[in-house]
Design an enzyme around this catalytic site. Structure first.
Site, short mmCIF file in Angstrom:
data_model
loop_
_atom_site.label_atom_id
_atom_site.label_comp_id
_atom_site.label_asym_id
_atom_site.label_seq_id
_atom_site.Cartn_x
_atom_site.Cartn_y
_atom_site.Cartn_z
CG ASP A 463 -2.14 -0.92 0.99
OD1 ASP A 463 -2.40 -1.31 -0.17
OD2 ASP A 463 -2.81 -1.28 1.98
CG HIS A 533 -2.41 -6.50 0.82
ND1 HIS A 533 -1.43 -5.60 1.18
CD2 HIS A 533 -3.45 -5.75 0.35
CE1 HIS A 533 -1.86 -4.37 0.96
NE2 HIS A 533 -3.08 -4.44 0.44
NE ARG A 543 -13.32 -9.86 -1.01
CZ ARG A 543 -12.49 -8.91 -0.62
NH1 ARG A 543 -12.63 -7.67 -1.09
NH2 ARG A 543 -11.52 -9.18 0.24
#
Length: 589
Positions: A463, A533, A543
């Site tokens: 990130d 990730h 989702r």
């Protein structure tokens, strides 16, 4: 000048009067031509060439999601797994290969490749020095506050050439297309070699390489101790004093110090600022396990032991802690970092209730836009799913206008604040954690496009840095959001197939933890290269989650969040109150 010109022209052609624009130079630096080549090769049905061109582009642009997906498609279509970086620097390729063999304890192969890497490095250094002899671009260095005369102009030009040569150390340690160099690159060759030579029983070479490393870091206690140990092994057979550091290392370092002295003298004489960078920094910002030799673990119990341990890890900006109070009695702790096989990770349940999940889902359907946050791209990460999102400010605006229930819009604001408080408390941060971006997001599987999917819903990434799996690095530089410190994902539902959140190693392949989303579950983690990730493909259903990114730097506070705070203050003045949820923190558990 005439001699140089007559030497160059037969080989290089006449000097052009034309100069490439900065935009063109930047495009070549980022390998943009390979993006066009990839498309051209596809039109010619040359899959292997297209795959190599795409791979070459990707090496300089690891954040490019579309090219990442193209690469996966090429591998499937052509059956080609190993791809060629057509702009690879051979000395770096040899270095990386040598480190891989070293990690597998294949020391003879590691020595062969690392020695070849060193030879290539010094050859490249010569080329880099020569290339600096060309014209210099004075317009970027107008530090003289008067019109330069003859000698000032000569001095200015010479200092630009010298500065260029001095920076070759950084240039040769920087992968193509990247901005940041590999920390301590040249000394590390000798650090790996000193231990590899010890392992194969060549103590003379081990001592030679240890002494070469100490030229750069004369106070390194580990290598000083190793050098002393090697001298002990050679006692009685070879005089250790006759074993000297390598000549090429001494020559380069002597030249580098002289360049630094001249640059600083020129700065003082010509009146401009110059700060000498730390070219041999041992403790950079990236926690790379392969940046130094591993510790000795197979020494005999009764024999002498080397203190050849890993160098200290880079000191983070803050002390890393976890295990603080969760603040809310209904929040349930599930797993910590150790149980999730990583660093600065936590998994929690019951952060919000089933009723709040349903209410949040209802407000999401009324405010989300396709491609929100991705410049309107409805499928920014994969063509097999539709992406929709909305921000807190947009939710409050719609609530104030009556387009969605205001209580529901306020809920989005309140639960994101609840998540922020939990993250700040659990990781025991001794300074305020600010929002840097808050996004309610839904990913929907597109019907008819789920057969034989081999892509991810969101490719593996970090990130706050650009993940480079090939180099086992994460580059903390633009366009990454380098100011992000912590991340969290709060899930709203479980009625879909696929969509597991996964952590991986820095190779972007080895999965270290997999998390199945469900209502009220929250995963939070530090935002750096220690936590790559991604999200597995959503193959059926939708989702939804609240994605949160935080920063410790108030300069990078989320502007929309500040505006949302003002809206909330206005609503409170109008007695419209908070959402009907228990957000009052309990006493510390």
């Amino acid at each position: 000048a005439d001699c140089v010109r007559r030497c160059e022209e037969p080989r290089l052609g006449a000097v052009s009067r034309h100069r490439a624009a900065e935009e063109v130079r930047a495009d070549f630096q980022r390998r943009v031509p390979y993006s066009y080549l990839q498309r051209a090769y596809i039109q010619l049905n040359k899959l292997e060439e297209a795959a190599n061109a795409a791979h070459t582009f990707f090496m300089a642009n690891p954040e490019h999601m579309e090219i990442q997906q193209d690469l996966e498609n090429y591998k499937t279509m052509s059956g080609k797994v190993s791809l060629i970086d057509q702009e690879a620097r051979q000395h770096m390729e040899d270095y990386s290969a040598g480190v891989r063999h070293y990690d597998r304890e294949e020391y003879e192969l590691a020595i062969e490749l690392l020695e070849r890497a060193l030879k290539g490095y010094y050859s490249e250094d010569e080329d880099c020095q020569v290339m600096c002899e060309g014209p210099q671009r004075f317009e970027e260095h107008e530090y003289l506050d008067y019109k330069a005369g003859l000698y000032e102009a000569i001095a200015e030009h010479y200092m630009q050439v010298l500065a260029c040569k001095h920076d070759c150390v950084r240039e040769l340690a920087t992968r193509s297309g990247r901005i940041s160099p590999i920390e301590n690159f040249l000394p590390l060759h000798y650090d790996y070699l000193q231990f590899a030579y010890y392992r194969v029983g060549d103590y003379v070479k081990a001592l030679e390489c240890a002494k070469s490393y100490l030229l750069f870091h004369p106070d390194d206690e580990d290598v000083l101790e190793n050098a002393g140990y090697y001298e002990g092994l050679l006692e009685g057979t070879v005089d250790p004093a006759t074993i000297k550091p390598r000549k090429e290392a001494k020559t380069l370092l002597r030249r580098h110090k002289l360049e630094s002295h001249l640059l600083q003298a020129a700065a003082a004489g010509l009146g401009y600022a110059y700060t000498e960078p730390n070219y041999w920094n041992r403790y950079g910002a990236r926690q790379d396990e392969h940046s130094v030799p591993s510790s000795i673990s197979s020494e005999p119990e009764d024999g002498p032991r080397l203190s050849l341990t890993k160098k200290p890890m880079p000191k983070p900006d803050r002390e890393l802690k976890e295990g603080g109070p969760l603040l809310y009695s209904d929040v349930k702790f599930v797993y910590n970092s150790q149980q999730l096989n990583g660093t600065q990770r936590v998994l929690l349940d019951n952060v919000i209730s089933e009723e709040q999940c349903r209410e949040l889902h209802r407000v999401a359907s009324g405010i989300m836009l396709a491609g929100d946050g991705y410049r309107g791209k409805t499928s920014p990460h994969t063509p097999n799913e539709r992406f929709e999102g909305a921000t807190v400010l947009k939710a409050l605006k719609y609530g104030y206008e009556g387009r969605v229930p205001l209580k529901s819009a306020r809920l989005f604001y309140d639960i994101s604040e609840k998540a922020r408080r939990i993250v700040e408390s659990y990781f025991l941060l001794n300074s305020t954690l600010y929002f840097s971006y808050t996004h309610l997001v839904c990913r929907t599987a597109l019907s008819g496009q789920q057969e034989r999917r081999n892509d991810l819903s969101h490719p593996i990434h970090a990130d706050n840095c650009l993940l480079d799996p090939e180099a086992n690095e994460c580059w903390k530089e633009p366009p990454a959001y380098t100011f992000r410190d912590y991340s969290a994902l709060l899930y709203m539902n479980a009625d879909f197939e696929g969509g597991e959140f996964i952590f991986t190693e820095m190779d972007a392949k080895t999965v270290t933890a997999s998390i199945k989303p469900k209502c009220g579950r929250m995963i939070s983690f530090s935002s750096g290269g220690e936590n790559p990730h991604g999200v597995k493909a959503v193959t059926k259903g939708q989702r939804c989650a609240v994605a949160l990114w935080f920063t410790l730097d108030p300069l990078y506070r989320e502007l929309e969040r500040i505006q949302a705070d003002e809206v909330i203050a206005m609503l409170d003045q109008q007695h419209l109150g908070p959402s009907e949820m228990n957000i009052n923190p309990k006493d510390e558990l």
